[in-house]
Each structure stands twice: as structure tokens, then as C-alpha cells.
Scaffold this motif. Structure first.
Motif, PDB file in Angstrom:
ATOM      1  N   VAL A 102       0.863  -1.184   0.000  1.00  0.00           N
ATOM      2  CA  VAL A 102       0.000   0.000   0.000  1.00  0.00           C
ATOM      3  C   VAL A 102       0.902   1.237   0.000  1.00  0.00           C
ATOM      4  N   PRO A 103       1.190   1.798  -1.178  1.00  0.00           N
ATOM      5  CA  PRO A 103       2.158   2.893  -1.249  1.00  0.00           C
ATOM      6  C   PRO A 103       1.665   4.226  -0.703  1.00  0.00           C
ATOM      7  N   TYR A 104       0.392   4.591  -0.971  1.00  0.00           N
ATOM      8  CA  TYR A 104      -0.046   5.916  -0.546  1.00  0.00           C
ATOM      9  C   TYR A 104      -1.572   6.000  -0.465  1.00  0.00           C
ATOM     10  N   VAL A 105      -2.018   7.005   0.268  1.00  0.00           N
ATOM     11  CA  VAL A 105      -3.429   7.391   0.317  1.00  0.00           C
ATOM     12  C   VAL A 105      -3.578   8.654  -0.514  1.00  0.00           C
ATOM     13  N   GLN A 106      -4.581   8.708  -1.346  1.00  0.00           N
ATOM     14  CA  GLN A 106      -4.758   9.850  -2.226  1.00  0.00           C
ATOM     15  C   GLN A 106      -5.219  11.098  -1.479  1.00  0.00           C
ATOM     16  N   THR A 107      -4.746  12.229  -1.943  1.00  0.00           N
ATOM     17  CA  THR A 107      -5.339  13.520  -1.628  1.00  0.00           C
ATOM     18  C   THR A 107      -6.047  13.964  -2.900  1.00  0.00           C
ATOM     19  N   TYR A 108      -7.332  14.196  -2.810  1.00  0.00           N
ATOM     20  CA  TYR A 108      -8.079  14.579  -3.997  1.00  0.00           C
ATOM     21  C   TYR A 108      -7.719  16.002  -4.404  1.00  0.00           C
ATOM     22  N   GLN A 109      -7.315  16.169  -5.632  1.00  0.00           N
ATOM     23  CA  GLN A 109      -6.997  17.479  -6.187  1.00  0.00           C
ATOM     24  C   GLN A 109      -7.816  17.670  -7.458  1.00  0.00           C
ATOM     25  N   ARG A 110      -8.865  18.467  -7.347  1.00  0.00           N
ATOM     26  CA  ARG A 110      -9.807  18.673  -8.437  1.00  0.00           C
ATOM     27  C   ARG A 110      -9.605  20.050  -9.055  1.00  0.00           C
ATOM     28  N   ALA A 111     -10.098  20.188 -10.258  1.00  0.00           N
ATOM     29  CA  ALA A 111     -10.143  21.500 -10.902  1.00  0.00           C
ATOM     30  C   ALA A 111     -11.515  21.691 -11.534  1.00  0.00           C
ATOM     31  N   LEU A 112     -12.072  22.887 -11.363  1.00  0.00           N
ATOM     32  CA  LEU A 112     -13.388  23.229 -11.892  1.00  0.00           C
ATOM     33  C   LEU A 112     -13.325  24.593 -12.562  1.00  0.00           C
ATOM     34  N   THR A 113     -14.235  24.832 -13.480  1.00  0.00           N
ATOM     35  CA  THR A 113     -14.362  26.187 -14.012  1.00  0.00           C
ATOM     36  C   THR A 113     -14.881  27.087 -12.894  1.00  0.00           C
ATOM     37  N   SER A 114     -14.468  28.336 -12.907  1.00  0.00           N
ATOM     38  CA  SER A 114     -14.740  29.229 -11.783  1.00  0.00           C
ATOM     39  C   SER A 114     -16.202  29.632 -11.668  1.00  0.00           C
ATOM     40  N   ASP A 115     -17.006  29.369 -12.702  1.00  0.00           N
ATOM     41  CA  ASP A 115     -18.411  29.749 -12.626  1.00  0.00           C
ATOM     42  C   ASP A 115     -19.260  28.742 -11.858  1.00  0.00           C
ATOM     43  N   VAL A 116     -18.678  27.626 -11.427  1.00  0.00           N
ATOM     44  CA  VAL A 116     -19.417  26.601 -10.687  1.00  0.00           C
ATOM     45  C   VAL A 116     -19.363  26.935  -9.197  1.00  0.00           C
ATOM     46  N   GLN A 117     -20.515  26.932  -8.554  1.00  0.00           N
ATOM     47  CA  GLN A 117     -20.593  27.183  -7.118  1.00  0.00           C
ATOM     48  C   GLN A 117     -21.238  25.999  -6.412  1.00  0.00           C
ATOM     49  N   GLY A 118     -20.797  25.768  -5.179  1.00  0.00           N
ATOM     50  CA  GLY A 118     -21.444  24.770  -4.335  1.00  0.00           C
ATOM     51  C   GLY A 118     -20.790  23.414  -4.302  1.00  0.00           C
ATOM     52  N   TYR A 119     -19.627  23.239  -4.958  1.00  0.00           N
ATOM     53  CA  TYR A 119     -18.992  21.917  -4.959  1.00  0.00           C
ATOM     54  C   TYR A 119     -18.362  21.620  -3.603  1.00  0.00           C
ATOM     55  N   VAL A 120     -18.649  20.436  -3.062  1.00  0.00           N
ATOM     56  CA  VAL A 120     -18.048  19.951  -1.816  1.00  0.00           C
ATOM     57  C   VAL A 120     -17.587  18.520  -2.050  1.00  0.00           C
ATOM     58  N   ASP A 121     -16.325  18.226  -1.711  1.00  0.00           N
ATOM     59  CA  ASP A 121     -15.791  16.877  -1.862  1.00  0.00           C
ATOM     60  C   ASP A 121     -16.209  16.035  -0.671  1.00  0.00           C
ATOM     61  N   ASN A 122     -16.789  14.873  -0.914  1.00  0.00           N
ATOM     62  CA  ASN A 122     -17.209  13.977   0.156  1.00  0.00           C
ATOM     63  C   ASN A 122     -16.473  12.648  -0.018  1.00  0.00           C
ATOM     64  N   PRO A 123     -15.494  12.344   0.862  1.00  0.00           N
ATOM     65  CA  PRO A 123     -14.682  11.140   0.661  1.00  0.00           C
ATOM     66  C   PRO A 123     -15.467   9.839   0.726  1.00  0.00           C
ATOM     67  N   ALA A 124     -16.681   9.880   1.266  1.00  0.00           N
ATOM     68  CA  ALA A 124     -17.499   8.662   1.320  1.00  0.00           C
ATOM     69  C   ALA A 124     -18.051   8.290  -0.051  1.00  0.00           C
ATOM     70  N   TYR A 125     -18.002   9.235  -0.995  1.00  0.00           N
ATOM     71  CA  TYR A 125     -18.501   8.988  -2.350  1.00  0.00           C
ATOM     72  C   TYR A 125     -17.417   9.439  -3.323  1.00  0.00           C
ATOM     73  N   PRO A 126     -16.390   8.616  -3.491  1.00  0.00           N
ATOM     74  CA  PRO A 126     -15.203   9.042  -4.242  1.00  0.00           C
ATOM     75  C   PRO A 126     -15.503   9.453  -5.673  1.00  0.00           C
ATOM     76  N   ASN A 127     -15.027  10.634  -6.021  1.00  0.00           N
ATOM     77  CA  ASN A 127     -15.116  11.180  -7.375  1.00  0.00           C
ATOM     78  C   ASN A 127     -16.538  11.532  -7.791  1.00  0.00           C
ATOM     79  N   VAL A 128     -17.490  11.465  -6.858  1.00  0.00           N
ATOM     80  CA  VAL A 128     -18.870  11.824  -7.154  1.00  0.00           C
ATOM     81  C   VAL A 128     -19.037  13.339  -7.040  1.00  0.00           C
TER      82      VAL A 128
END
Length: 511
Positions: free
Chosen positions: A477-503
Motif C-alpha cells: 500500500v504505497p499511498y493514500v490519495q489527496t483529492y486534487q480537483r479542478a473546476l471552471t470558476s463559474d461553478v458554485q457549491g462543490y463539496v468533496d465527500n470522501p465517502a462517495y469518491p469522485n462523485v
């Protein structure tokens, strides 16, 4: 919530806000474009789905509850409140009223019972989450009662990203032409293998209603190469890239019109060794491979997108062990290889490895490992593959080393052990093909211990990790991911929830 034997606690949801469609405002007809690096759908059935389609199906289907990563508790969704009694062996859920399935049928207690029972009966995917259930009763249309065989956190189970969705069982279409959930979106089009693979459209009768600023269409544009996805994002042709390499992520921080999101995850990388056949049947070679990985160099090269793992369980979950960080030791690796009849002064050892195409982090692991093994007279024949093809090959035991990510079905470490390392005659995700009756017995004790004696559960988790990683050497088990996302700046309300990966919960977004 779980109470002491005989005690009862109740969780109440605030009264749902009334949503009204705007009387005059302009509806947002913009399409939100998500750029995954892999095919989206491998299984349309909400009972058996157990792969990447979580990113789409989580917007089509809903469970009784949803995990809140901020409070670390389940929150109301299709259930407005719930209570537990009998020491966590009885759970009563009160359902939200006025909810319609995409089929037009009404969601009530009988529909919930049928969906959960179908999930259990199908015995696919994550159906194991319902193993504690002994009986389901429906005293009235708005109430569902679960009687359990042993205590379990059913409010969290009901929030699972797999096998917990509620749907109209009479309208299930496993070909994806129509959907039977309660979620805010339904399928507009699906073209398997195409670049614009899947498009979702708003379910107009969604119980939450719609506002003008919400996205009413979503497209998944499959983009295997991260550099291509980044270019599309900069041009505004896509709105969300779920993962950038460190260099592009740093660039994204400074790019006008782009916003970034960084969050700790429950997702780690597993390097699974074929314990059943081939040269890796020898535990000494598996141990040598563990020791050949440059864990420090890999994490340094990830530049913040991953951190050193310690054991199988990521931080933030019961079962995480602080004292199990692996270390590279090439001298010891060479000694073990020599004992097994390989190494610099012996015949060359050739090993096959498969990993995810377009994943720069996995590619980095493979590059570093190949270089280290070359000096030990071991040749790594690595092949990047589309996930579906890699998984099909793995289920046929077609490789020596299988590289993949894993994350829990709900916020509990049990799924690493049950799904990946419990014995199974027909491989699914246990792609090290490990078979060990003692390990199986320890795994089977975890659910009840987690509900009744967390200290004993922690001891069992530590014992399992010691046996699987150190004694059996079935995985690195080499590593645990840190999620690093990119979005267009006009999107509001995004929240990362680790219980639902990449959702991305598109309904929560506004433009």
C-alpha cells in the motif's frame, strides 16, 4: 443513532424547505461536463453496480440517508428521521412523503422493503452491507423497521455508495435506457465506448424541486489523458476534472477562470500480488516486491497529491494503524530474491503488471518500481489498461501484479477486508487470490465487534493488517490519495465527500 441496550435516541430532520419552480426566471439550460479518464458505466443495475458508475448513479438514485463528511454522521435523505433500540439491533426509519420514482410510482415503505430485499437477493456488488438484516417490516406506508441479527450502524449502511439505493423494482432496466430511482437526474443518452458516453437530464418531478441556477443537464466526456482534460477545462469545454497531476494542479491554482479543490480521501492505492500461481506464489518474492517500492520517493514525486500509507486503512476510519508505514530496503529485497532462486546472479525474473491507463500517479509507481527491480534482475512487463479490460483480466488471474484504488462502500474499513482479502472461489475484487481460513474468520468478526466493542475491533483490524501485509505479503500500500480537483470558476457549491469518491452531486451546484 446507536443507543445503549434499552435506550432510545432519535435523530430529527429539519422540516424540508418548500421548493417552487420559478414563475418567470430563466431556467439554466447549461450542461455541466465532467471529464473522467475512464469509461463510466459497467453495470446499470442499482442492486449490483459496484464500479466507476458511482459517479453517475449517485445522481440518479438515492438512499435513506447520506453521509455528511463535515459532521461525520448520516443525514436525512429519503428518510427524514430514524431511531435505534435493542442495543442497535432494531432500526426504525420514517420516510419522506411525496417522493416519486422516475417510473411515476410513489416511494413508500413497501417500495423500500422491495428494493432492499432485491439488493440482498441479488447477492452482487456490495450486497454484504445488508448481512445484519434479519427481518424488514412495514407497519405503515411511511415507516420501515429493520430487525438485525447483530448490532450494526444501519444509518451509515443506508448511506452506502453501493447497494443502498432505493428504486422501483418493477421498473429496473439493466440496459440503461430508463431509470427507476428517486434522484434529481435520469438518463438522456448512453453511448457505450463513445467520448461523450453518458448524458443525464433533470427529473422534472424531483421531490426537491428545481431552481433556475441549477444544472439541468450533465455530460460525462471520457478523456483518458490528463493533459487533454486540462486543456478542455481551460477552454471551458469541460467543467470538472477529477484529478490533475501535481504540475497541472499548481498551474490550475494560478489560472484565471479555474478554481481548485483539495481534500483528504478514504482512497488508497493497492498493489496486489498473485498469491495463487506463478512466481509470486513464493511469499519471499512478494516480500521482495514490497521492499523494492520507493515509498518516500513516490510520495515526494506526488507533490501533495498523496501521502504515505500506514496499513490498509486510511486515516479517519476505525482500523487505521499508525505504526505500519512500509519502507524500501533493496538489500533485503535482493536477499529474499536470491533465496527464491532469482536476483542479480541468477536467472532473470519476468513479471506482468496491469494498471489504469491515463493515471499518471499509477504510472509513476510503475516507473519507479521498474527501475528498482531492473537492478535486481527483475523485469516488469507493465501494461496500462482501461479499467473494464484490466478487471476482466484480473478475474481470470491473468497477471502477476494488479494495481488499483480502493475506497469503502460506506465510512467503515470492513470493505477492504471482506471484498479484497476474504477467500473467494470466483475472483471479484480479491485480486491477490488470497485464501486463508484464519484470516477469513477474523474478517467475519468485524461487523459485530465494530458495533459492540470498538477496542476489540481495532485489535482485530491491526491483527488482520499484520497477517495480510507482513505475513502473507499479499499487498503493498504505497499511498493514500489527496483529492486534487479542478473546476471552471463559474461553478458554485462543490463539496468533496470522501465517502462517495469522485462523485459530484450535480443537484447541489449552481452557476
Amino acid at each position: 443513532m446507536r443507543g445503549r441496550p434499552g435506550a432510545r435516541r432519535r435523530r430529527h430532520a429539519p422540516a424540508p424547505r418548500e421548493h417552487r419552480r420559478p414563475a418567470g426566471g430563466q431556467v439554466n439550460d447549461s450542461t455541466f461536463v465532467y471529464a473522467p479518464n475512464h469509461d463510466v458505466v459497467t453495470d446499470w443495475d442499482p442492486a449490483t453496480s459496484y464500479s466507476n458508475e458511482i459517479i453517475a448513479l449517485s445522481n440518479i438514485y438515492e438512499g435513506l440517508t447520506r453521509y455528511d463528511s463535515k459532521t461525520k454522521q448520516a443525514r436525512p435523505l429519503l428518510a427524514t428521521s430514524w431511531e435505534s433500540s435493542d442495543g442497535g439491533k432494531k432500526w426504525t426509519f420514517t420516510l419522506r412523503q411525496g417522493v416519486k420514482f422516475h417510473s411515476g410510482a410513489t416511494m413508500d415503505s413497501e417500495a423500500v422493503k422491495k428494493a432492499v430485499q432485491r439488493n440482498i437477493d441479488k447477492k452482487g456488488g456490495a450486497a454484504y452491507i445488508w448481512d445484519p438484516v434479519k427481518k424488514i417490516e412495514t407497519p405503515d406506508p411511511n415507516t420501515v423497521e429493520f430487525t438485525l441479527k447483530y448490532p450494526a450502524p444501519l444509518d451509515l449502511v443506508a448511506a452506502s455508495g453501493y447497494a443502498a439505493w432505493i428504486y422501483d423494482v418493477d421498473a429496473v432496466d439493466t440496459d440503461g435506457k430508463k431509470t427507476a430511482g428517486t434522484g434529481p437526474y435520469t438518463v438522456d443518452s448512453w453511448q457505450k465506448g463513445k467520448e461523450n458516453e453518458l448524458t443525464l437530464k433533470a427529473f422534472e418531478d424531483y421531490w426537491g424541486g428545481w431552481k433556475p441556477e441549477q444544472y439541468k443537464k450533465v455530460t460525462f466526456r471520457v478523456t483518458p489523458e490528463v493533459t487533454t482534460a486540462w486543456q478542455l477545462l481551460q477552454r471551458g469545454e469541460v467543467n470538472f476534472v477529477d484529478r490533475l497531476n501535481p504540475q497541472l494542479f499548481d498551474q490550475a491554482r494560478e489560472t484565471r477562470g479555474v478554481q481548485v479543490s483539495e481534500a483528504q480521501s478514504f482512497q488508497n492505492l493497492l498493489v496486489l500480488f498473485n498469491t495463487a500461481e506463478g512466481p509470486l506464489k513464493d511469499v519471499r518474492i512478494r516480500q521482495a516486491l514490497q521492499l523494492a517500492i520507493d515509498y518516500d520517493g513516490l510520495v515526494a514525486a506526488l507533490e501533495g497529491s498523496g501521502h504515505r500509507a500506514s496499513g490498509l486503512v486510511p486515516p479517519g476510519l476505525l482500523g487505521h494503524a499508525e505504526n505500519m508505514q512500509p519502507k524500501q530496503d533493496l538489500a533485503k529485497a535482493q536477499q529474499l530474491l536470491t533465496e527464491a532462486g532469482y536476483g542479480p546472479d541468477n536467472p532473470e525474473l519476468k513479471l506482468t503488471l496491469t494498471y489504469g491507463i491515463g493515471d499518471d500517479d499509477q504510472k509513476l509507481l510503475v516507473t519507479l518500481l521498474s527501475s528498482a527491480l531492473k537492478n535486481l534482475n527483475v523485469t516488469l512487463q507493465a501494461k496500462p489498461m482501461n479499467w473494464s479490460a484490466q478487471w476482466d483480466l484480473g478475474k481470470k488471474r491473468g497477471q502477476d501484479i494488479f494495481v488499483m484504488y480502493w475506497y469503502p462502500d460506506y465510512p467503515d474499513a470492513y470493505s477492504w477486508f471482506l471484498n479484497v482479502f476474504r477467500s473467494n472461489d470466483k475472483p471479484q475484487f480479491n485480486l491477490s487470490y488470497l485464501k486463508n481460513d484464519e484470516i477469513d474468520g477474523l474478517i467475519d468478526k468485524l461487523p459485530e465487534l465494530t458495533a459492540t466493542d470498538k477496542s476489540a475491533a481495532m485489535d482485530t483490524y491491526e491483527e488482520l493488517q499484520r497477517r495480510i501485509i507482513q505475513e502473507e505479503a499479499a499487498v503493498a500500500v504505497p499511498y493514500v490519495q489527496t483529492y486534487q480537483r479542478a473546476l471552471t470558476s463559474d461553478v458554485q457549491g462543490y463539496v468533496d465527500n470522501p465517502a462517495y469518491p469522485n462523485v459530484v452531486f450535480f443537484y447541489d451546484l449552481k452557476r
